[in-house]
Design a protein around this motif. Structure first.
Motif, PDB file in Angstrom:
ATOM      1  N   LEU A   7       0.810  -1.219   0.000  1.00  0.00           N
ATOM      2  CA  LEU A   7       0.000   0.000   0.000  1.00  0.00           C
ATOM      3  C   LEU A   7       0.846   1.274   0.000  1.00  0.00           C
ATOM      4  O   LEU A   7       0.531   2.211  -0.743  1.00  0.00           O
ATOM      5  N   PRO A   8       1.931   1.369   0.798  1.00  0.00           N
ATOM      6  CA  PRO A   8       2.758   2.581   0.689  1.00  0.00           C
ATOM      7  C   PRO A   8       3.333   2.781  -0.714  1.00  0.00           C
ATOM      8  O   PRO A   8       3.460   3.932  -1.176  1.00  0.00           O
ATOM      9  N   LEU A   9       3.664   1.686  -1.400  1.00  0.00           N
ATOM     10  CA  LEU A   9       4.156   1.811  -2.771  1.00  0.00           C
ATOM     11  C   LEU A   9       3.060   2.314  -3.706  1.00  0.00           C
ATOM     12  O   LEU A   9       3.317   3.135  -4.600  1.00  0.00           O
ATOM     13  N   VAL A  10       1.844   1.804  -3.498  1.00  0.00           N
ATOM     14  CA  VAL A  10       0.712   2.262  -4.316  1.00  0.00           C
ATOM     15  C   VAL A  10       0.487   3.753  -4.119  1.00  0.00           C
ATOM     16  O   VAL A  10       0.250   4.499  -5.083  1.00  0.00           O
ATOM     17  N   LEU A  11       0.568   4.220  -2.877  1.00  0.00           N
ATOM     18  CA  LEU A  11       0.349   5.639  -2.602  1.00  0.00           C
ATOM     19  C   LEU A  11       1.489   6.495  -3.131  1.00  0.00           C
ATOM     20  O   LEU A  11       1.314   7.700  -3.352  1.00  0.00           O
ATOM     21  N   THR A  12       2.663   5.898  -3.327  1.00  0.00           N
ATOM     22  CA  THR A  12       3.763   6.641  -3.955  1.00  0.00           C
ATOM     23  C   THR A  12       3.499   6.850  -5.438  1.00  0.00           C
ATOM     24  O   THR A  12       3.738   7.927  -5.987  1.00  0.00           O
ATOM     25  N   VAL A  13       2.994   5.802  -6.093  1.00  0.00           N
ATOM     26  CA  VAL A  13       2.692   5.897  -7.526  1.00  0.00           C
ATOM     27  C   VAL A  13       1.420   6.703  -7.769  1.00  0.00           C
ATOM     28  O   VAL A  13       1.349   7.512  -8.705  1.00  0.00           O
ATOM     29  N   PHE A  14       0.404   6.462  -6.926  1.00  0.00           N
ATOM     30  CA  PHE A  14      -0.874   7.178  -7.044  1.00  0.00           C
ATOM     31  C   PHE A  14      -1.110   7.934  -5.745  1.00  0.00           C
ATOM     32  O   PHE A  14      -1.812   7.443  -4.847  1.00  0.00           O
ATOM     33  N   PRO A  15      -0.520   9.125  -5.586  1.00  0.00           N
ATOM     34  CA  PRO A  15      -0.601   9.841  -4.304  1.00  0.00           C
ATOM     35  C   PRO A  15      -2.008  10.285  -3.969  1.00  0.00           C
ATOM     36  O   PRO A  15      -2.883  10.427  -4.833  1.00  0.00           O
ATOM     37  N   ILE A  16      -2.224  10.496  -2.683  1.00  0.00           N
ATOM     38  CA  ILE A  16      -3.522  10.954  -2.194  1.00  0.00           C
ATOM     39  C   ILE A  16      -3.774  12.369  -2.713  1.00  0.00           C
ATOM     40  O   ILE A  16      -2.891  13.234  -2.625  1.00  0.00           O
ATOM     41  N   PRO A  17      -4.953  12.639  -3.271  1.00  0.00           N
ATOM     42  CA  PRO A  17      -5.249  14.001  -3.758  1.00  0.00           C
ATOM     43  C   PRO A  17      -5.120  15.032  -2.642  1.00  0.00           C
ATOM     44  O   PRO A  17      -5.409  14.751  -1.476  1.00  0.00           O
ATOM     45  N   ASP A  18      -4.680  16.230  -3.009  1.00  0.00           N
ATOM     46  CA  ASP A  18      -4.516  17.295  -2.018  1.00  0.00           C
ATOM     47  C   ASP A  18      -5.833  17.647  -1.337  1.00  0.00           C
ATOM     48  O   ASP A  18      -5.845  18.076  -0.184  1.00  0.00           O
ATOM     49  N   SER A  19      -6.941  17.456  -2.061  1.00  0.00           N
ATOM     50  CA  SER A  19      -8.238  17.802  -1.485  1.00  0.00           C
ATOM     51  C   SER A  19      -8.590  16.931  -0.287  1.00  0.00           C
ATOM     52  O   SER A  19      -9.465  17.280   0.498  1.00  0.00           O
ATOM     53  N   ALA A  20      -7.912  15.794  -0.127  1.00  0.00           N
ATOM     54  CA  ALA A  20      -8.203  14.912   1.005  1.00  0.00           C
ATOM     55  C   ALA A  20      -7.762  15.521   2.323  1.00  0.00           C
ATOM     56  O   ALA A  20      -8.160  15.040   3.392  1.00  0.00           O
TER      57      ALA A  20
END
Length: 313
Positions: A7-20
């Protein structure tokens, strides 16, 4: 373990939107204290259980009550039944209180969502969609793993397994309940040629205690909130989260997603030092990840049943 690594790797490739970031407006900040390995091991034993509960030290509490439950089974029958009756009554009373809270919960969730909408605007929808896809992807891994278990351990070709599971999966998607899917799972087991003696024992047991997606997806939610809050998860904290996730998944009961969401994920988040305030908003969209939870659980239950049946043969 898969979630903690991937999951940390996934969030590196597809980061959390700033609006979150709007989800965290009410979360108190502060520097995180990461314990060392010796401090972590010492924290597993709470010298004062009441103090541990007051401080929301969930890991030592979880371990204590797991050992306490085992100890109850070793008591004389009369004493064990007396204690079990007390805890059953206590659980029913707590569920009644939870029911009252859930009755007014929609108003609270609406207020939280309104505040997030004011801060983030339409971007909040993109943030929630990102969360749903990332968390569901961890459940998707369990779903794929179920087909591999049925093939490699159960000796059933993936195509045959997929065709036989379609009715049970349809019930799982429509009801989001493994218990409601049990008759369809038994029918799918018959279609696969599994022995009735095996399926009628393994499947109800699996529905009761084996929730294959629970550790993966509950860890995913906690790690997602950690990334959202900027909390760094060390290997020690990740191990603590994994231990609690496993214990919670076996010890949890079949409750609606709106109840079990916070009950199951809260202890994991607290064990890793992750804020739990965003859970009050994320529970509003739990219905969509819950579809993946039930779908993968039902598929894995039949896959494990096929493996047990083949092993017995």
């Amino acid at each position: 373990m898969f979630t903690a690594i991937v999951l940390p790797l996934v969030l590196t490739v597809f980061p959390i939107p700033d609006s979150a970031s709007g989800f965290l407006a009410e979360v108190p900040g502060g520097e995180q204290q990461v314990p060392g390995i010796l401090d972590f091991l010492a924290s597993l034993v709470a010298p004062n259980i009441i103090a541990a509960a007051a401080e929301t030290a969930m890991l030592p509490l979880t371990i204590f009550f797991a050992l306490f439950a085992i100890a109850i089974t070793r008591l004389p029958e009369e004493q064990g039944e007396r204690l079990l009756g007390f805890f059953h009554a206590l659980a029913n009373a707590m569920l009644m209180i939870i029911g009252w809270v859930l009755w007014v919960a929609p108003a609270g969730v609406l207020a939280l969502a309104f505040g997030v909408g004011l801060r983030s605007g339409g971007g909040a929808f993109a943030a929630l969609a990102h969360y749903i896809l990332v968390v569901s992807a961890m459940g998707g891994f369990v779903l794929v793993l179920a087909y591999l278990v049925g093939w490699l351990l159960g000796g059933i070709s993936p195509l045959r397994f997929a065709v036989a599971l379609l009715p049970a999966q349809a019930v799982a998607v429509s009801t989001q309940s493994s218990l409601a899917s049990l008759p369809a799972m038994l029918d799918s087991a018959t279609r696969l040629g599994l022995r009735q003696t095996t399926s009628e024992f393994v499947l109800p047991l699996a529905v009761a205690i084996f929730r294959a997606t629970s550790p993966a997806m509950n860890m995913a939610v906690a790690l997602y909130v950690a990334a959202l809050a900027g909390v760094e998860i060390s290997p020690t904290l990740a191990c603590a989260g994994i231990v609690v996730a496993l214990i919670i998944s076996v010890g949890s009961v079949s409750l609606p997603g709106s109840i079990s969401f916070v009950v199951s994920i809260g202890p994991i988040a607290l064990a890793m030092g992750v804020p739990i305030e965003p859970l009050a908003l994320l529970v509003a969209v739990e219905m969509l990840p819950d579809i993946m939870r039930t779908l993968a659980n039902v598929t894995m239950n039949v896959a494990v049943t096929s493996a047990v049946d083949r092993g017995n043969r």
